[in-house]
Write an enzyme that holds these catalytic residues in place. Structure first.
Site, PDB file in Angstrom:
ATOM      1  N   SER A   1      -7.062   5.949   4.268  1.00 22.57           N
ATOM      2  CA  SER A   1      -5.654   5.622   4.048  1.00 22.57           C
ATOM      3  C   SER A   1      -5.544   5.071   2.638  1.00 22.57           C
ATOM      4  O   SER A   1      -5.865   3.908   2.375  1.00 22.57           O
ATOM      5  CB  SER A   1      -5.173   4.590   5.070  1.00 22.57           C
ATOM      6  OG  SER A   1      -5.187   5.122   6.370  1.00 22.57           O
ATOM      7  N   THR A   2      -5.109   5.936   1.730  1.00 18.35           N
ATOM      8  CA  THR A   2      -5.104   5.535   0.322  1.00 18.35           C
ATOM      9  C   THR A   2      -4.097   4.436   0.045  1.00 18.35           C
ATOM     10  O   THR A   2      -4.249   3.687  -0.933  1.00 18.35           O
ATOM     11  CB  THR A   2      -4.782   6.757  -0.556  1.00 18.35           C
ATOM     12  OG1 THR A   2      -3.542   7.322  -0.131  1.00 18.35           O
ATOM     13  CG2 THR A   2      -5.864   7.796  -0.440  1.00 18.35           C
ATOM     14  N   CYS A   3      -3.068   4.327   0.914  1.00 19.56           N
ATOM     15  CA  CYS A   3      -2.094   3.270   0.671  1.00 19.56           C
ATOM     16  C   CYS A   3      -2.707   1.900   0.854  1.00 19.56           C
ATOM     17  O   CYS A   3      -2.220   0.922   0.302  1.00 19.56           O
ATOM     18  CB  CYS A   3      -0.887   3.457   1.589  1.00 19.56           C
ATOM     19  SG  CYS A   3      -1.284   3.294   3.341  1.00 19.56           S
ATOM     20  N   MET A   4      -3.769   1.808   1.655  1.00 21.16           N
ATOM     21  CA  MET A   4      -4.427   0.525   1.887  1.00 21.16           C
ATOM     22  C   MET A   4      -5.830   0.484   1.314  1.00 21.16           C
ATOM     23  O   MET A   4      -6.545  -0.482   1.523  1.00 21.16           O
ATOM     24  CB  MET A   4      -4.497   0.258   3.397  1.00 21.16           C
ATOM     25  CG  MET A   4      -3.139   0.185   4.089  1.00 21.16           C
ATOM     26  SD  MET A   4      -2.137  -1.156   3.443  1.00 21.16           S
ATOM     27  CE  MET A   4      -3.106  -2.565   3.954  1.00 21.16           C
TER      28      MET A   4
ATOM     29  N   GLY B   1       0.808  -1.218   0.000  1.00 22.76           N
ATOM     30  CA  GLY B   1       0.000   0.000   0.000  1.00 22.76           C
ATOM     31  C   GLY B   1       0.839   1.265   0.000  1.00 22.76           C
ATOM     32  O   GLY B   1       0.548   2.224  -0.725  1.00 22.76           O
TER      33      GLY B   1
END
Length: 1073
Positions: free
Chosen positions: A1039-1042, A761
């Protein structure tokens, strides 16, 4: 055989002992067979011995008889005291004896003596021979042949040759026979004399005499350098001139074919090249050029009555089509081409098309899109044929020949003349690899609107009869993959190949306005309504050629069975290897030009649609990514574009050491995906790309990377300097292989490591932010078009010294995003995407200029159609580049500032301006970017897509967000489940969003507003809704990474909707929990 008892037949001897019991049956049969073979050998030996003895006895008798007759000849000659006392009876008798015993080494002086007396008393001799001797003409013909033999024998000595030469000149002249009885016959004796001499090697003897007595160090001239050379020329042209006056087609064809076989077909000597050919074409003797054309295309026979009266055999009409015959024909045609009528021109073209194939060619690499063009003077590296080839190309480029062809086409667009012209053009382009724009004939026809129209009409109307008695179009049979006979292949393939080549070349030169018929006087030969069915036929033809080249089954016939088929009347004999190679080359060239034309029409359609929806997809193609196939092997790089002619090798040898050869189905699919990918649906092609990438990733990333082990890339990036750190740490020097798994550790503004372990992510967030930063126009590497689309900044070289490294780096990063199946919202200009997909080094033509500078494109088009004097506009071949206030004058061509743009060179100016704007200004930037992408991703994989589809691969499709699909593939955590009341409320609220609000929600959570191309099942990590606490005043966070949405518990739908819209519409950026 006969006995004394009167029996005329001997009775067989019978043994009463019975069969031997000691000898087995098989041995008995073998012994009997051996005895039969021995008896047969004895019989053959006896017959052979008898023939040899008979031959030797006859030879010995003849030799003795010749000695005796020679002795009688000498006695008779000695008895003649004075030449005046020699009567005609004695002279004719001596001539007959001489013809019987003549031998070159012994009887030369005897022949000269007879010829001297014949010449002195020619009138009496001819009268006596015609009236008193039944075979007088035959005896005279034999004497003339002896003169030819004598000339050949003494030609390299100092012996005089005047008397035999005079004999040949005198007794082949019509003037001598006018006072004789033979003149009462309508045909006279001269044609029979010529036929006899020609059948006995007349032109072969004269070639030897010509090469021995005419100087070799001559310049090219039609005037005889010596009196003897003029006499030899007169003897050579004697039968030709007589044939021109005789008006007998059969006789004329016989003479001209013998002339070709002896003098024009073999390799030239200097005497023939520098003297005889110019003298034939431009000398004092007229040449029957039309009869020569007819002789070369027809088999001529002479009736038996003429043969009998002439005491001669029929001329042999067989001769080989050689390059030297082509050179002679071209030399003669240079003078006579203007006087030919339409039918004669068609016949001349028919001969020319056969002879052009006789020119040997240099082997070239099979590369369908090679940019290397072969010059006209580079076709023959060795072999002494350079002059012939040069003369041939000069003739084909001559205005007289081209105008004659155009006039014939303008008079009547008949099938014969179109076919002949196409075969000639096909030979020039396939055998000699000449480009259209380098041969006047080719480019004159390519820009002839009526020829293109007529040629397509001929292609579609060329038919064959089926077994049902109906006509079937050959091009339709080809499109269906029907195997054609050799005759049908020769009828349709040159026509179709030349149409595709020339129409393709024509399309490169016209603008979209002309193509779509928006100009007043459009040069487009077809309307859009006519183009649609034509394109369909051409597309199916490409597929049919692929099926013919790679059939699912192959016919295997043994030699014995094939011999039986031939005896039963089978017409088509097995093709030899040379013929098969020729046909393979022909199919490869046809596929090359046809697929190129189809791709260009598809490119026009992608820029501006003129075909119906789903027009390009074919029902005949069934390529499914889910089926197992060898083309997905990564290590061998099977999925690369290869020449069509080289595809068969993929079914015979392994591409690498780890896999088996490809099946015919795989090879066909590979050809389609690399040459005509648009016939397959975009969804299937995207699946194939994903499978190719997945196989490649499996090789470099493997399974161990999921357990934080194995080879990988680990970098530490400062969030505030994300581009600078990435450019430094991910450079080729530090990280040569970007295909490895990458893990990123982010450092916040305070210099502290951000919490969390990168399971994928954080890397995706990092790459998304990096690409947005790197392609930001404020950084200066890319800039916007008028439509706010990105393309490389032409002025970037002024901003930084190592600007090419930055473009290489950005190309690698974008390739990495596609490699990792990430979507990033970067709107690129269509011409820039076309450069990435180009097979020609990234160069584009003027048609793409509209997407870069619409105003310049409109101005250039207006210049093309400007009706006034272009000189009044004050243009020259220069342009001005403005680099931050500093103006530089750039010459579009050498000396451009001194060349004014006028009505004649404005087309060149238009294309040079477009090339400078599209290609030259950003060539270095685009090349570096392409190299960077190809370092991570095989560009052949991306060439399955057009520029619109490539933009979809990068940024996703602009399609409505499917909430039901998103809901089916959403995970829940923190206490939420799909049946939780808050979750139920959440989906109910999201369903009420507009499409714009749904995109904002998607971007808020995943950083991309567009859904995955194959649905949310491919979103990685999966969309997840996490419990965000029970504080009603708190806003949802992400949380854009996840791809994680933290959703607090809200009391009602109104509050949830208000909070959600406030969060997603605020565009507050990224936040880590």
């Amino acid at each position: 055989m006969y006995s004394f008892e009167g029996d005329f037949r001997r009775k067989p001897i019978q043994s009463l002992r019975g069969a031997s019991k000691k000898e087995e049956k098989n041995q008995l049969l073998i012994r009997a067979q051996i005895e039969r073979q021995r008896r047969e050998e004895v019989r053959l030996q006896h017959e052979s011995a008898t023939k040899i003895q008979a031959y030797f006895r006859s030879y010995a008798v003849r030799k003795r008889q010749m000695v005796a007759v020679r002795s009688q000849f000498d006695q008779r000659v000695q008895s003649v005291q004075r030449p005046e006392s020699l009567d005609m009876k004695t002279l004719c008798l001596l001539q007959q004896k001489l013809c019987f015993f003549y031998t070159e080494k012994l009887d030369s002086q005897r022949l000269i003596w007879v010829c001297q007396n014949v010449i002195k008393k020619k009138d009496e001799y001819l009268t006596y021979m015609c009236s008193c001797i039944p075979s007088g003409l035959y005896q005279l013909q034999r004497l003339l042949v002896l003169c030819l033999r004598h000339l050949k024998d003494v030609i390299h000595t100092a012996a005089p040759i005047a008397i035999p030469m005079r004999m040949l000149e005198m007794f082949t002249s019509s003037e001598l026979y006018r006072s004789c009885n033979f003149t009462k016959r309508p045909d006279g004796p001269v044609p029979h004399t010529w036929l006899y001499l020609i059948n006995h090697g007349y032109f072969d003897y004269l070639r030897v005499i010509l090469e021995a007595k005419v100087p070799s160090d001559l310049e090219r001239t039609a005037v005889a350098p010596t009196p003897l050379a003029d006499s030899i020329l007169g003897l050579i042209m004697g039968p030709v001139s007589f044939a021109l006056q005789h008006k007998n087609q059969a006789f004329s064809h016989c003479v001209l074919k013998a002339l070709c076989r002896s003098l024009l077909c073999p390799a030239y000597s200097e005497q023939i090249e520098h003297f005889l050919l110019p003298a034939m074409a431009y000398g004092r003797f007229p040449f029957p050029f039309v009869d020569l054309i007819q002789a070369l295309i027809t088999d001529t026979t002479i009736d038996s009555k003429q043969e009998t009266r002439g005491n001669g055999r029929l001329c042999s009409t067989s001769f080989e089509m050689t390059p030297w015959l082509l050179g002679a024909l071209v030399t003669l045609a240079g003078k006579y081409i203007e006087v030919l009528n339409i039918k004669q021109t068609v016949d001349f073209l028919s001969v020319l098309k056969k002879l052009l194939c006789s020119l040997p060619t240099r082997e070239v690499q099979e590369d369908d899109d090679s940019d290397d063009e072969m010059d006209i003077d580079q076709v023959f590296p060795t072999g002494g044929l350079e002059k012939i080839q040069q003369d041939c190309m000069t003739f084909l480029n001559s205005p007289n020949f081209v105008h004659r062809v155009i006039d014939c086409l303008g008079n009547k667009m008949s099938h014969d003349i179109v076919s002949a012209i196409c075969v000639i053009c096909h030979a020039l382009m396939t055998h000699h690899h000449l480009e259209i724009h380098k041969v006047r004939l080719l480019y004159s026809l390519a820009f002839s609107k009526s020829f293109i129209q007529g040629l397509w009409s001929v292609c579609t109307t060329t038919c064959n009869w089926t077994v049902m008695g109906t006509e079937a179009s050959l091009i339709q049979m080809l499109a269906c993959g029907v195997d054609l006979s050799d005759d049908d292949i020769q009828r349709i393939v040159p026509l179709l190949a030349i149409f595709c080549s020339m129409f393709n070349h024509f399309l490169y030169t016209i603008h979209d306005a002309d193509f779509y018929g928006e100009t007043k006087a459009s040069s487009m030969p077809f309307s859009l309504e006519e183009l649609i069915p034509m394109t369909l036929v051409l597309r199916d033809t490409c597929l049919g050629v692929i099926e013919l080249a790679h059939p699912d089954t192959r016919l295997s016939i043994t030699e014995d069975y094939h011999e039986a088929l031939i005896q039963a009347g089978m017409k088509d004999k097995p093709r030899k290897k040379e013929a098969e190679d020729h046909n393979n080359h022909m199919w490869a060239y046809l596929f090359k030009v046809t697929s190129s034309l189809v791709r260009q029409l598809y490119s026009r359609d992608t820029r501006r649609t003129f075909c119906p929806i789903n027009f390009w997809q074919s029902d005949r193609v069934s390529i499914q990514a889910d089926k197992p196939s060898q083309i997905y092997r990564a290590q061998g790089s099977v999925f690369t574009r290869r020449p069509f002619g080289a595809m068969k090798s993929l079914t015979k040898t392994t591409i690498d050491e780890d896999g088996p050869p490809l099946s015919n189905t795989d090879v066909k699919n590979l050809v389609i995906l690399t040459e005509l990918p648009f016939v397959v649906t975009f969804e299937e092609r995207f699946k194939i790309l994903q499978k190719l990438i997945q196989t490649d990733r499996q090789e470099y990333q493997g399974e161990m990377t999921h357990f934080l082990s194995g080879p990988s890339i680990s970098v530490m990036i400062r969030r505030n300097y994300i581009y600078e750190d990435a450019f430094d740490k991910l450079s080729p020097e530090n990280e040569p292989n970007l295909k490895l798994k990458m893990r990123v550790q982010l450092v916040n503004a305070a210099g502290l490591d951000e919490a969390g372990i990168d399971g994928g992510g954080i890397f995706r967030e990092f790459l998304s932010e990096l690409l947005k930063t790197g392609f930001d126009p404020n950084r200066g590497m890319f800039c916007h078009t008028t439509d706010q689309l990105l393309y490389p900044n032409p002025k970037s070289s002024v901003l930084m010294e190592n600007y090419t490294k930055h473009y290489y780096f950005l190309g690698r990063m974008l390739g990495k995003a596609i490699y990792e199946n990430m979507l990033v919202e970067l709107p690129f200009a269509s011409f820039f995407l076309s450069k990435i997909l180009s097979r020609h080094g990234g160069n584009l033509d003027i048609h793409h200029l509209a997407s870069l500078d619409p105003e310049l494109y409109r101005n250039l088009l207006s210049l093309k159609t400007y009706e006034g004097d272009v000189m009044d506009l004050g243009l020259d071949f220069t342009t001005v580049n403005d680099h931050f206030g500093q103006k530089n004058v750039i010459e579009l061509k050498p000396g451009g500032h001194q060349i004014a743009v006028d009505n004649h060179n404005r087309i060149e100016y238009i294309h040079l301006m477009a090339d400078n704007k599209l290609n030259k200004q950003i060539r270095v930037q685009c090349t570096a970017f392409r190299q960077g992408m190809s370092d991570v991703l095989n560009l052949d994989w991306l060439r399955m897509f057009d520029h619109h589809e490539l933009q979809v691969l990068i940024s996703g499709a602009i399609t409505p967000v499917n909430i039901e699909d998103l809901q089916r593939h959403t995970n829940y955590s923190g206490g939420y489940t799909d049946s939780h009341p808050i979750i139920q409320m959440f989906w109910k609220v999201v369903q009420q969003f507009t499409n714009r609000q749904k995109r904002q929600l998607l971007k808020f959570v995943t950083s991309c507003s567009r859904p995955p191309l194959l649905g949310f099942k491919d979103l990685y990590p999966a969309f997840c809704v996490h419990y965000g606490g029970n504080e009603p005043d708190r806003l949802p966070t992400a949380s854009t990474c996840m791809n994680l949405l933290r959703l607090p518990e809200f009391s009602d739908e109104k509050t949830m909707k208000t909070k959600l819209l406030y969060a997603v519409e605020s565009e507050s950026g990224f936040e880590l929990s």
